[in-house]
Design an enzyme around this catalytic site. Sequence first.
Site, PDB file in Angstrom:
ATOM      1  N   HIS A   1      -4.451  21.883 -21.378  1.00 18.43           N
ATOM      2  CA  HIS A   1      -5.295  21.365 -20.048  1.00 18.43           C
ATOM      3  C   HIS A   1      -5.813  20.281 -19.953  1.00 18.43           C
ATOM      4  O   HIS A   1      -6.110  19.699 -21.361  1.00 18.43           O
ATOM      5  CB  HIS A   1      -7.315  22.171 -19.663  1.00 18.43           C
ATOM      6  CG  HIS A   1      -7.039  21.403 -18.389  1.00 18.43           C
ATOM      7  ND1 HIS A   1      -8.677  20.315 -18.708  1.00 18.43           N
ATOM      8  CD2 HIS A   1      -7.167  21.706 -17.612  1.00 18.43           C
ATOM      9  CE1 HIS A   1      -8.962  19.734 -18.219  1.00 18.43           C
ATOM     10  NE2 HIS A   1      -8.332  20.230 -16.908  1.00 18.43           N
ATOM     11  N   SER A   2      -5.255  18.889 -19.277  1.00 16.29           N
ATOM     12  CA  SER A   2      -5.850  17.728 -19.957  1.00 16.29           C
ATOM     13  C   SER A   2      -4.671  17.253 -20.890  1.00 16.29           C
ATOM     14  O   SER A   2      -3.532  17.100 -20.823  1.00 16.29           O
ATOM     15  CB  SER A   2      -6.991  17.292 -20.157  1.00 16.29           C
ATOM     16  OG  SER A   2      -7.572  15.998 -19.911  1.00 16.29           O
ATOM     17  N   LEU A   3      -6.014  16.181 -22.078  1.00 16.66           N
ATOM     18  CA  LEU A   3      -4.997  15.970 -23.467  1.00 16.66           C
ATOM     19  C   LEU A   3      -4.503  17.571 -23.885  1.00 16.66           C
ATOM     20  O   LEU A   3      -3.072  17.521 -23.918  1.00 16.66           O
ATOM     21  CB  LEU A   3      -6.123  15.578 -24.360  1.00 16.66           C
ATOM     22  CG  LEU A   3      -5.465  15.599 -25.698  1.00 16.66           C
ATOM     23  CD1 LEU A   3      -4.752  14.443 -25.854  1.00 16.66           C
ATOM     24  CD2 LEU A   3      -6.744  14.665 -26.145  1.00 16.66           C
TER      25      LEU A   3
ATOM     26  N   PHE B   1      -2.055  22.010 -17.462  1.00 14.75           N
ATOM     27  CA  PHE B   1      -2.635  22.094 -16.079  1.00 14.75           C
ATOM     28  C   PHE B   1      -3.755  20.537 -16.478  1.00 14.75           C
ATOM     29  O   PHE B   1      -4.213  19.933 -17.943  1.00 14.75           O
ATOM     30  CB  PHE B   1      -4.043  22.678 -16.236  1.00 14.75           C
ATOM     31  CG  PHE B   1      -3.082  24.455 -16.045  1.00 14.75           C
ATOM     32  CD1 PHE B   1      -3.012  24.912 -14.748  1.00 14.75           C
ATOM     33  CD2 PHE B   1      -2.691  24.850 -17.125  1.00 14.75           C
ATOM     34  CE1 PHE B   1      -2.559  26.126 -14.585  1.00 14.75           C
ATOM     35  CE2 PHE B   1      -2.341  26.518 -17.059  1.00 14.75           C
ATOM     36  CZ  PHE B   1      -1.611  26.855 -16.093  1.00 14.75           C
TER      37      PHE B   1
ATOM     38  N   HIS C   1     -11.396  16.996 -12.523  1.00 13.44           N
ATOM     39  CA  HIS C   1     -10.261  17.153 -13.115  1.00 13.44           C
ATOM     40  C   HIS C   1     -11.085  18.457 -14.110  1.00 13.44           C
ATOM     41  O   HIS C   1      -9.734  18.777 -14.806  1.00 13.44           O
ATOM     42  CB  HIS C   1     -10.778  16.147 -14.550  1.00 13.44           C
ATOM     43  CG  HIS C   1      -9.545  15.854 -15.600  1.00 13.44           C
ATOM     44  ND1 HIS C   1      -8.289  15.745 -14.925  1.00 13.44           N
ATOM     45  CD2 HIS C   1      -9.883  15.920 -17.177  1.00 13.44           C
ATOM     46  CE1 HIS C   1      -7.508  15.926 -16.813  1.00 13.44           C
ATOM     47  NE2 HIS C   1      -8.402  15.814 -17.516  1.00 13.44           N
TER      48      HIS C   1
END
Length: 310
Positions: free
Chosen positions: A177-179, A198, A277
């Site tokens: 997820h994210s980074l 994601f 987020h």
Amino acid sequence: MYKDECETLDWEEGEVIGPDIESRETLLELAKMTNNAYEERDNPAWYSLGDDWKNETMPFGWEPDADGFRGHIFVSEDNSTVVISIKGGDPGYWGGGGGPTAAKDKLNSNLLFSCCCARVDWTWTTVCDCYSGYGKCDQTCLEGSLLEQSLYYSIGTNLYNNVTYLYPNTNIWVTGHSLGGALAALLGLTFGAPAVSFESPGERLPAQRLHLPSPPSTQHVTHLYHTADPFPMGECNGILSPCALAGFAFETRCHTGKTILYDTVSKLGWGSSVRKHSIGVVIDLLGRDWEEDLPVPKAEPEDDCTVTGK
């Protein structure tokens, strides 16, 4: 070959078993794994997975003195599939605090997702020495800065190699997820492994800077995000943006592979917000069919995309 001339490669297609990205249940299971990458097993926020997965995981980066790259490795009951789930940036940073990984998470984010070492304007301290003045950046320096052995991408490649040694005849997938999602996609491109990301900021720019393989088809890499999340949409930039005010230079926009895009702005009336987020938002979206005859939006490549949102 002359300088700056590219060699044409002959690609051979191969088949690998990957996740069914048209299955809401499969994507939901992977999303729960990415949530668990942020947690230790005894945390109440940990999601139990289905009977197809072993209860015990192989955590990495959770040692008492660890302060960087971390997550969990999940193994199916029949040992046919291994999923490397990579933690994203520390969410506590947005509350003014942050856990032990916050500083390195921020460093890696600014190296991967900024145009030039996170030099948003002259007041910023850069995260690498590649700015050459007058709005110019040394491309060779930028490429080299992403390959330092202490950075997450290099650590991730070592982890992937170790997993292939432990499970030489197993399907290996990568998610995050994210980074963590961006790193999962970059590792997927590096090794040709199925990857599901994601809410990742655009990782096409760092993939180009790393000179990762770019075959005619990168369908083994899938991104999932929604339109109210400014990070993957490339909308959290500029000196007055929430990201910049927190010290982040999120200036990329485009993704590799294919994208499953939930249009939550048009269909659900959501407004763009950094609060959207969270991986929990995606897990809620995957908890129900998107449309009556469409459990998940169709995955499509981002063909018409400007690499940076700056």
